[in-house]
Structures are given as structure tokens and as C-alpha cells.
Enzyme design. Sequence first.
Site, mmCIF file in Angstrom:
data_model
loop_
_atom_site.group_PDB
_atom_site.id
_atom_site.type_symbol
_atom_site.label_atom_id
_atom_site.label_comp_id
_atom_site.label_asym_id
_atom_site.label_seq_id
_atom_site.Cartn_x
_atom_site.Cartn_y
_atom_site.Cartn_z
ATOM 1 N N GLU A 1 -4.528 7.194 -0.611
ATOM 2 C CA GLU A 1 -3.796 8.250 -1.736
ATOM 3 C C GLU A 1 -3.131 8.816 -0.498
ATOM 4 O O GLU A 1 -2.447 10.042 -0.779
ATOM 5 C CB GLU A 1 -4.717 9.374 -1.731
ATOM 6 C CG GLU A 1 -5.460 9.110 -3.203
ATOM 7 C CD GLU A 1 -5.965 9.704 -4.296
ATOM 8 O OE1 GLU A 1 -5.628 11.053 -4.659
ATOM 9 O OE2 GLU A 1 -7.304 9.142 -4.926
ATOM 10 N N GLY B 1 1.179 -0.981 0.000
ATOM 11 C CA GLY B 1 0.101 0.353 -0.271
ATOM 12 C C GLY B 1 0.688 0.935 0.236
ATOM 13 O O GLY B 1 1.093 2.126 -1.299
ATOM 14 N N SER C 1 -2.358 9.465 6.809
ATOM 15 C CA SER C 1 -1.394 10.391 7.390
ATOM 16 C C SER C 1 -0.525 10.913 7.652
ATOM 17 O O SER C 1 0.198 11.966 7.680
ATOM 18 C CB SER C 1 -2.908 11.470 8.556
ATOM 19 O OG SER C 1 -4.326 11.657 8.236
ATOM 20 N N ARG D 1 -34.334 20.749 17.254
ATOM 21 C CA ARG D 1 -33.969 20.433 18.153
ATOM 22 C C ARG D 1 -34.492 20.499 19.459
ATOM 23 O O ARG D 1 -33.452 21.812 19.974
ATOM 24 C CB ARG D 1 -32.787 18.987 18.792
ATOM 25 C CG ARG D 1 -32.633 18.268 19.627
ATOM 26 C CD ARG D 1 -34.043 17.076 19.727
ATOM 27 N NE ARG D 1 -33.441 15.874 20.660
ATOM 28 C CZ ARG D 1 -34.293 15.398 21.240
ATOM 29 N NH1 ARG D 1 -35.396 15.060 20.478
ATOM 30 N NH2 ARG D 1 -33.910 13.953 21.653
#
Length: 383
Positions: free
Chosen positions: A363, A132, A366, A268
Site C-alpha cells: 500500500e 507495483g 516508505s 528473565r
Amino acid sequence: MVTFALDDEQRAWQQTARDFLEKEVVPFRAEWDRRESVDTAVIPKMGEVGFFGLTVPEEYGGLGGDYVSYVLGMEELGRADSAVRGIVSVSMGLVGKIVLEHGSEEQKQRWLPGIAAGTTLGCFGLTEPDHGSDAGHLRTRARRDGSDWVIDGTKIFITNGTWADVALVFARTGEDGPRGISAFLVPTDSPGFERREITGKLGLRGQATAELTFTGCRVPADALVGEEGKGFRYAMASLDKGRVSIAASCVGLVQAALEESVRYAGERRQFGKPIASYQLVQELIADMSVDADAARMLVWRAADLIERGQPFTVAASKAKYFASEAAVRAANNAIQVFGGYGYVDDYPVQKLMRDARVMTLYEGTSQIQKLIIGRAETGISAF
């Protein structure tokens, strides 16, 4: 002089994109999420509006637009449904851009008009089961056999994989490492090409995700994109732009979390008044608002650098890192505003949370973005 103002054409495109998505995507996103499939009839409609061909030159069927407009479109897609955004950012943002920048004239004429129109979809075949973040050591191989290339290997987590008409496949043609990788355009009806749909994802459930298998998959010599051995370089350059696209979609996701939270907090009532009147609810909303603005400015800066032909790799990593983490924070805050109702799919914020989580992974995680930023600051590579 630095300016953060959009011009009239950019604002008009932003409104056009939002109007289309409010009509054609937002009403159906929950249904698509539940059934784990976007209605593909929306794809050519998106092509007609211009989502796919925005930055493609007119000679190849596109609109010839600027990159800031492109990220505005990605933001609106992220606000509406991140699963739909992925269809565009992979087919055009990754595959189409590599064909445009490195493909032969014949490849451009064959593939770009269809990609720009949304009638041809591409998928980006880089990630493998064992590779990866370490894509430079991928195992899929391509060998010459006469005038053809024969590809063997497996790719995993490939967006658009089960819908694509063409796969941009990265395969090893030489030595181990990044310099031995080349890129190939492989029609998905090629003999030896198989694909298996991956379901049961946490988020982006409406997006087609697949495992691709190549078993003696034969393609002609002209399937090679650019120069042999430069595929990894092409992939990394396209992912720099792809990270800006992902970051823009994360801005849209933060914006959606903010808007839904403001609306719900105004409706609410607890203890006799709207929950928007309570300080801790306003704190959650304020955090989302600041994250939206900060992430948007990072994205616009990166897009502006691209448009002006300036180096943008580090800016892209900063935008992707901050915006993807901000999307997770905003979605989490939105669920907190909604309370128990935020946990069920009658309301949209639980989907935002599930869709946001993957943004910190694909892609470039982090952690990878931090290493790119750290390398730029220190001059020392930690890879």
C-alpha cells in the site's frame, strides 16, 4: 480545540475488540503462522463483533460507526495478529469502501451486507508482476464485447485472493496511463478467473495471498464501478485510507512488542536480578514506548481528518511511513530484549519482526510515502 481523548463509546469498542481477539485470535496465531493459514471460521465471528461493518451505514448492514473507532479496531488487530488484520482492512477498508463511495445502488445492495457481516470477502486487484508502485501503467485490459466486459491479465500479491468471493479488479479500458483505468467487481466464480496461492512468505503467513489470472474473463456491463476511466482515481483515494489502516495496525504491532518486552524483562533474570533493571534494556523499552505514542497520535490525527471530511492524503502518508518504520524498529528491539529466545517461534516477537517488515512495502512503500510528503512540502513532484 484539539483533544486526544476517546469518548465512552470508542473506549467500549476498543475493549470489546481486545477481549474478542484475546480469546479468538491470540491463542491460535502461532499455529496459524506455522501452517500458513488462518482458520477462516474466525472471520464470520469477527463480523458479528463488528470489525467488518464498523463504518458501513446501517442501511447496508453495518454499524454506522466513526473512523476513529475503525482505526482503534485496526490497532487491536495489529496487536493480536497482523495476518488477521489484513483480512478486514482489504475486504472492508479497500473493497467495501470503494463500493460504498462509488458503486451503484445495486452493487451496494448486492455486496455490502455480506462484506459488513464477514460472510462475503473481497480482494483488491491492483498490483501486477511488473507494476507495483507504478500502478498507473498496469497492463490488465478490459474490452467491451456486446453488453459484456472481457478481462485479460494477471495480478500478484493479492491479499484474500484465494478466499475472496469478489475481486475489485483494475483494468485498462482506454489510453495508457492512469486516466485509462477502470474498476470492475468480478465474482471469483466467473469463467476465466483463476487464482494460485502464494506460500512461503516471510511474514503475514496466515493471510491468504494469491496470484490472480484473467483469461477471457467475462462480466456483465453492470460490473463496472463508477465511471469508466476513473478506476485509478478510486484506487488511490482508497489507498490513502488504507494507509491509515496499515499505520493503525503498525501501532498495534509496536504495542505488542512493547508489552511482550516489558513482561519478559520482568521475568528473565541475569546476574541475579531481572533484566528490566538494566539500563540498556530500559533504553530499548523506552524507544518502543515513545514510538507507540508518536505513531498513535499520527494515526489518530489522520483518522480525525477523515471523520471531519478534511484533506488527509499527506497525514496518511506521514502516519504510514512513521508507523511502519516504527514497527520494524520495535520488533527488532523486542528480539534484542529476548535475546536468543526471541529468535525462535516459541516466543511471539520473531513473528512480530516478520510481520512488521512487509508494512514498509505494501500500500505504498516508505519511499513512496516520502515522495508524497516531499511533494507536499516543496510543491514539486518527484514522481
